[in-house]
Design a protein around this motif. Structure first.
Motif, short mmCIF file in Angstrom:
data_model
loop_
_atom_site.label_atom_id
_atom_site.label_comp_id
_atom_site.label_asym_id
_atom_site.label_seq_id
_atom_site.Cartn_x
_atom_site.Cartn_y
_atom_site.Cartn_z
N ASP A 1 -32.25 -28.07 2.83
CA ASP A 1 -31.79 -26.81 3.43
C ASP A 1 -31.16 -27.01 4.80
N LEU B 1 -36.97 -25.00 3.08
CA LEU B 1 -37.51 -23.65 3.19
C LEU B 1 -37.91 -23.12 1.81
N LYS B 2 -39.05 -22.45 1.75
CA LYS B 2 -39.53 -21.86 0.50
C LYS B 2 -39.92 -20.40 0.75
N TRP B 3 -39.96 -19.66 -0.35
CA TRP B 3 -40.35 -18.26 -0.30
C TRP B 3 -41.35 -18.04 -1.43
N ASP B 4 -42.55 -17.61 -1.07
CA ASP B 4 -43.64 -17.38 -2.03
C ASP B 4 -43.99 -18.63 -2.84
N LYS B 5 -43.94 -19.77 -2.20
CA LYS B 5 -44.34 -21.04 -2.84
C LYS B 5 -45.35 -21.69 -1.91
N ASN C 1 -42.88 -22.27 4.40
CA ASN C 1 -42.96 -21.25 3.36
C ASN C 1 -43.20 -19.88 3.98
N TYR C 2 -42.55 -18.88 3.41
CA TYR C 2 -42.77 -17.49 3.81
C TYR C 2 -43.44 -16.78 2.65
N ASP C 3 -44.60 -16.17 2.92
CA ASP C 3 -45.33 -15.41 1.91
C ASP C 3 -44.94 -13.95 2.05
N LYS C 4 -44.22 -13.45 1.06
CA LYS C 4 -43.70 -12.08 1.11
C LYS C 4 -44.82 -11.04 1.18
N LYS D 1 -46.65 -11.57 4.64
CA LYS D 1 -45.67 -11.62 5.73
C LYS D 1 -45.98 -12.75 6.71
N HIS E 1 -45.96 -17.06 7.63
CA HIS E 1 -45.30 -18.34 7.40
C HIS E 1 -46.34 -19.45 7.44
#
Length: 96
Positions: free
Chosen positions: A22, A41-45, A76-79, A82, A84
Protein backbone atom coordinates in the motif's frame (compact mmCIF):
# COMPACT_ATOMS: atom_id res chain seq x y z
CA UNK A 1 4.55 22.70 -1.40
CA UNK A 2 8.35 22.41 -1.43
CA UNK A 3 9.40 18.74 -1.29
CA UNK A 4 13.16 19.38 -1.07
CA UNK A 5 13.19 18.82 2.69
CA UNK A 6 11.75 15.30 2.50
CA UNK A 7 14.04 12.54 3.72
CA UNK A 8 12.06 9.75 2.02
CA UNK A 9 10.71 8.86 -1.38
CA UNK A 10 7.07 7.88 -0.82
CA UNK A 11 5.43 5.39 -3.17
CA UNK A 12 1.74 4.41 -3.13
CA UNK A 13 0.84 0.96 -4.45
CA UNK A 14 4.45 -0.18 -4.90
CA UNK A 15 4.74 -3.27 -7.08
CA UNK A 16 6.70 -6.03 -5.39
CA UNK A 17 6.64 -9.82 -5.45
CA UNK A 18 3.09 -10.95 -6.17
CA UNK A 19 1.16 -7.74 -5.59
CA UNK A 20 1.33 -4.17 -4.37
CA UNK A 21 2.38 -2.80 -0.99
CA UNK A 22 0.00 0.00 0.00
CA UNK A 23 2.68 2.53 0.99
CA UNK A 24 6.46 2.40 0.89
CA UNK A 25 8.87 5.04 2.20
CA UNK A 26 12.47 4.72 1.06
CA UNK A 27 15.14 7.01 2.56
CA UNK A 28 17.12 9.13 0.14
CA UNK A 29 20.77 8.14 -0.28
CA UNK A 30 22.03 10.65 2.28
CA UNK A 31 19.71 9.12 4.92
CA UNK A 32 20.53 5.42 4.49
CA UNK A 33 21.11 5.15 8.24
CA UNK A 34 17.29 5.37 8.53
CA UNK A 35 15.07 2.36 7.79
CA UNK A 36 12.78 2.00 4.79
CA UNK A 37 9.12 1.47 5.75
CA UNK A 38 6.61 -0.81 4.02
CA UNK A 39 2.98 -0.34 5.14
CA UNK A 40 0.01 -2.61 4.48
CA UNK A 41 -3.45 -1.30 5.40
CA UNK A 42 -6.43 -3.51 6.28
CA UNK A 43 -10.06 -2.92 7.10
CA UNK A 44 -11.92 -5.34 9.41
CA UNK A 45 -9.08 -7.87 9.25
CA UNK A 46 -5.96 -7.81 11.45
CA UNK A 47 -2.64 -6.00 11.71
CA UNK A 48 -0.96 -9.42 11.98
CA UNK A 49 -2.60 -10.45 8.71
CA UNK A 50 -1.27 -7.31 7.04
CA UNK A 51 2.31 -8.19 8.07
CA UNK A 52 1.81 -11.77 6.83
CA UNK A 53 0.55 -10.46 3.49
CA UNK A 54 3.75 -8.41 3.05
CA UNK A 55 5.79 -11.56 3.68
CA UNK A 56 3.62 -14.11 1.84
CA UNK A 57 3.29 -12.02 -1.30
CA UNK A 58 6.99 -11.11 -1.15
CA UNK A 59 6.45 -7.35 -1.39
CA UNK A 60 9.93 -6.79 0.03
CA UNK A 61 11.37 -8.09 -3.26
CA UNK A 62 10.75 -4.56 -4.58
CA UNK A 63 13.46 -3.36 -2.18
CA UNK A 64 16.07 -6.00 -3.04
CA UNK A 65 18.60 -3.28 -3.94
CA UNK A 66 18.01 -1.33 -0.72
CA UNK A 67 20.85 -1.92 1.74
CA UNK A 68 19.43 -0.64 5.02
CA UNK A 69 17.01 -1.91 7.64
CA UNK A 70 13.32 -2.27 6.84
CA UNK A 71 10.25 -1.75 9.02
CA UNK A 72 7.15 -3.76 8.12
CA UNK A 73 3.99 -2.04 9.34
CA UNK A 74 0.56 -3.65 9.46
CA UNK A 75 -2.40 -1.39 10.29
CA UNK A 76 -6.01 -2.49 10.65
CA UNK A 77 -9.14 -0.41 11.12
CA UNK A 78 -12.07 -2.11 12.86
CA UNK A 79 -15.25 -0.57 11.45
CA UNK A 80 -17.42 -1.79 14.34
CA UNK A 81 -15.25 -0.54 17.23
CA UNK A 82 -13.79 2.41 15.26
CA UNK A 83 -10.33 1.43 16.55
CA UNK A 84 -7.02 0.94 14.82
CA UNK A 85 -4.43 -1.70 15.60
CA UNK A 86 -0.83 -1.57 14.44
CA UNK A 87 2.15 -3.92 14.42
CA UNK A 88 5.67 -2.90 13.48
CA UNK A 89 8.29 -5.54 12.74
CA UNK A 90 11.94 -4.72 12.10
CA UNK A 91 13.92 -6.63 9.50
CA UNK A 92 17.68 -6.22 9.71
CA UNK A 93 19.75 -4.96 6.81
CA UNK A 94 18.64 -6.21 3.41
CA UNK A 95 22.26 -6.87 2.33
CA UNK A 96 22.57 -10.51 1.36
Amino acid sequence: MNMDGLKDTIIREMLGGRGFADICMIPRKIYLDKPAVMIELKWDKSAEGAIQQIKNKEYIDALKDYQGDLLLVGINYDKKTKKHSCIIEKMESMIM
